[in-house]
Design an enzyme around this catalytic site. Structure first.
Site, short mmCIF file in Angstrom:
data_model
loop_
_atom_site.label_atom_id
_atom_site.label_comp_id
_atom_site.label_asym_id
_atom_site.label_seq_id
_atom_site.Cartn_x
_atom_site.Cartn_y
_atom_site.Cartn_z
N ASP A 51 99.00 -47.25 102.99
CA ASP A 51 98.87 -45.80 102.97
C ASP A 51 98.50 -45.26 104.35
O ASP A 51 97.37 -45.41 104.79
CB ASP A 51 97.80 -45.41 101.95
N TYR A 56 96.54 -39.99 110.89
CA TYR A 56 95.86 -41.27 111.20
C TYR A 56 96.29 -41.81 112.57
O TYR A 56 95.67 -42.73 113.09
CB TYR A 56 96.16 -42.34 110.14
N HIS A 123 99.47 -33.45 102.99
CA HIS A 123 98.12 -34.02 103.12
C HIS A 123 97.00 -33.12 102.59
O HIS A 123 95.97 -33.59 102.16
CB HIS A 123 97.85 -34.35 104.60
N SER A 154 98.35 -34.29 98.34
CA SER A 154 97.05 -34.93 98.53
C SER A 154 95.99 -33.84 98.68
O SER A 154 96.25 -32.81 99.32
CB SER A 154 97.08 -35.81 99.78
N GLN A 177 96.96 -37.46 95.65
CA GLN A 177 95.98 -38.40 96.20
C GLN A 177 94.70 -37.64 96.53
O GLN A 177 94.70 -36.75 97.37
CB GLN A 177 96.54 -39.09 97.46
N SER A 247 89.71 -51.93 104.37
CA SER A 247 88.87 -52.84 105.13
C SER A 247 89.69 -53.43 106.26
O SER A 247 90.88 -53.69 106.10
CB SER A 247 88.32 -53.96 104.25
N ARG A 252 87.10 -59.48 103.37
CA ARG A 252 86.77 -58.37 102.46
C ARG A 252 88.02 -57.74 101.87
O ARG A 252 88.06 -57.36 100.71
CB ARG A 252 85.95 -57.32 103.22
#
Length: 289
Positions: A51, A56, A123, A154, A177, A247, A252
Site C-alpha cells: 500500500d 508517501y 487519499h 480513503s 481505507q 514494519s 516483526r
C-alpha cells in the site's frame, strides 16, 4: 470462523470483481531505502499486497522493488508474475480540474512502472464536493482505460460515501481505507460502507504502537499466547477488514501476520470493541466539509 482461516494467502473479493490480499504491508512513512529492503523481504515471506501513495514519496521504489524481485529467479523461486502482486497508490489531493487528476494518475502509473495499478484511491475528501466528484470521474476513466484495476477512497466519512454513491457513479468505489483498530473502531463509517457494499481497509491497525501496553490488550495477548500486534491484526481480520500493518523490521514484518494459531472469542472481540476512544494516531479528515 476456523482459527486457521487467515494467512498471507487469504483474499477478499472486491465489488470490482478483482481479489485483494486480506493482509498487506503498509508503506506509510517508509523512506525509499526502507521500501527497497522491506518489499523483497515481505515478498519472500509471503506478502502479496503493498500500500503506497503519492504522498508517501516512495512509489518509484515500491514499483522497482516489486519488479526486481519478480525478475530475480533466486528470489522469485515459484515463478510469480506481476498479476500475483497487488499494488495500491493514492491521489495526493482531489481537484475540480479533471485533467490534473488524470495526469496525476498517469504519473503514479509511470512512477511504479508496473503496467497498471491494482487499486487507486482518493487519499482524502479534502477539496469539497465538486473536487471529490471530478476526481472520482478521473478514477473511473483510468479504470476504463486499463491504467487502474479497481478504484476507491480513503479517509471518507459516511457523508462523503453517501455523496459519492448518490451521484450515481458509473463505477462504484470498491474500498474505503480508514484508520481502524480497537481504540478507534469507526463503527459508523464501517456501517455506511457495508450498506453500499464497500470493503474497509484498516490503516494503523496496531494504533501505531500507542496502546501496546493497554491492560486489556496485554491480558488477552497472554490468554491467546500471541503478541499484542498479532491480537490487533486478528481483531481486524475477524471484523472482515483488510489490515495494513507496517514494519521495516524483517522479524516483526513476519511475526505481525502469524495469526492462524488462535481465534478471538466473540466475548473477547466485544471486550476489544469496548476499548474505543476514537484515538486518532495521525490525521482524521473524515468530517471534512
Amino acid at each position: 470462523m476456523s482459527s486457521n482461516t487467515f494467512s498471507l494467502a487469504s483474499k477478499v473479493k472486491l465489488p470490482s470483481g478483482h481479489t485483494i490480499p486480506q493482509l498487506q504491508l503498509g508503506l506509510y512513512m517508509m523512506s525509499g531505502r526502507e521500501v527497497l529492503s522491506s518489499i523483497p523481504q515481505a515478498l519472500s515471506a509471503g506478502y502479496r499486497g503493498f500500500d503506497s501513495a503519492q504522498m508517501y514519496h516512495n512509489e518509484c521504489e515500491a514499483g522497482q522493488a516489486i519488479r526486481d524481485w519478480l525478475s530475480s529467479p533466486s528470489s522469485n523461486t515459484t515463478g510469480l508474475k506481476r498479476e500475483d502482486v497487488f499494488y495500491t497508490s493514492k491521489l495526493a489531493s482531489c481537484s475540480t480540474n479533471y485533467q490534473v487528476v488524470r495526469r496525476s494518475i498517469k504519473s503514479s502509473l509511470e512512477a511504479c512502472g508496473l503496467g497498471y495499478i491494482d487499486l487507486f484511491l482518493l487519499h482524502s475528501p479534502y477539496g469539497g464536493r465538486e473536487a471529490r466528484l471530478a476526481s472520482w470521474r478521473a478514477v473511473e476513466d483510468a479504470i476504463e482505460e486499463g491504467e487502474v484495476r479497481s478504484g476507491g477512497v480513503s479517509n471518507f466519512g459516511s457523508r462523503h460515501i453517501d455523496e459519492l454513491m448518490g451521484s450515481n457513479p458509473r463505477i462504484k468505489p470498491s474500498v474505503n481505507q480508514i484508520e481502524v483498530h480497537p481504540f478507534n473502531t469507526q463503527e459508523g463509517i464501517r456501517e455506511t460502507c457495508k450498506k453500499h457494499g464497500i470493503v474497509v481497509e484498516a490503516y494503523g491497525p496496531l494504533a501505531r504502537a500507542m496502546r501496546m501496553n493497554d491492560p486489556t490488550i496485554l491480558a488477552l495477548a497472554k490468554k491467546y499466547e500471541c503478541t499484542p500486534a498479532q491480537l490487533m491484526v486478528r481483531w481486524s481480520l475477524q471484523h472482515g477488514l483488510i489490515p495494513l500493518p507496517k514494519s521495516v523490521k524483517k522479524a516483526r514484518l513476519i511475526d505481525n501476520v502469524k495469526v492462524a494459531h488462535f481465534e478471538i472469542s466473540a466475548e473477547d472481540v466485544a471486550k476489544m470493541d469496548g476499548l474505543d476512544e476514537h484515538l486518532v494516531t495521525d490525521w482524521d479528515p473524515t468530517d471534512a466539509p
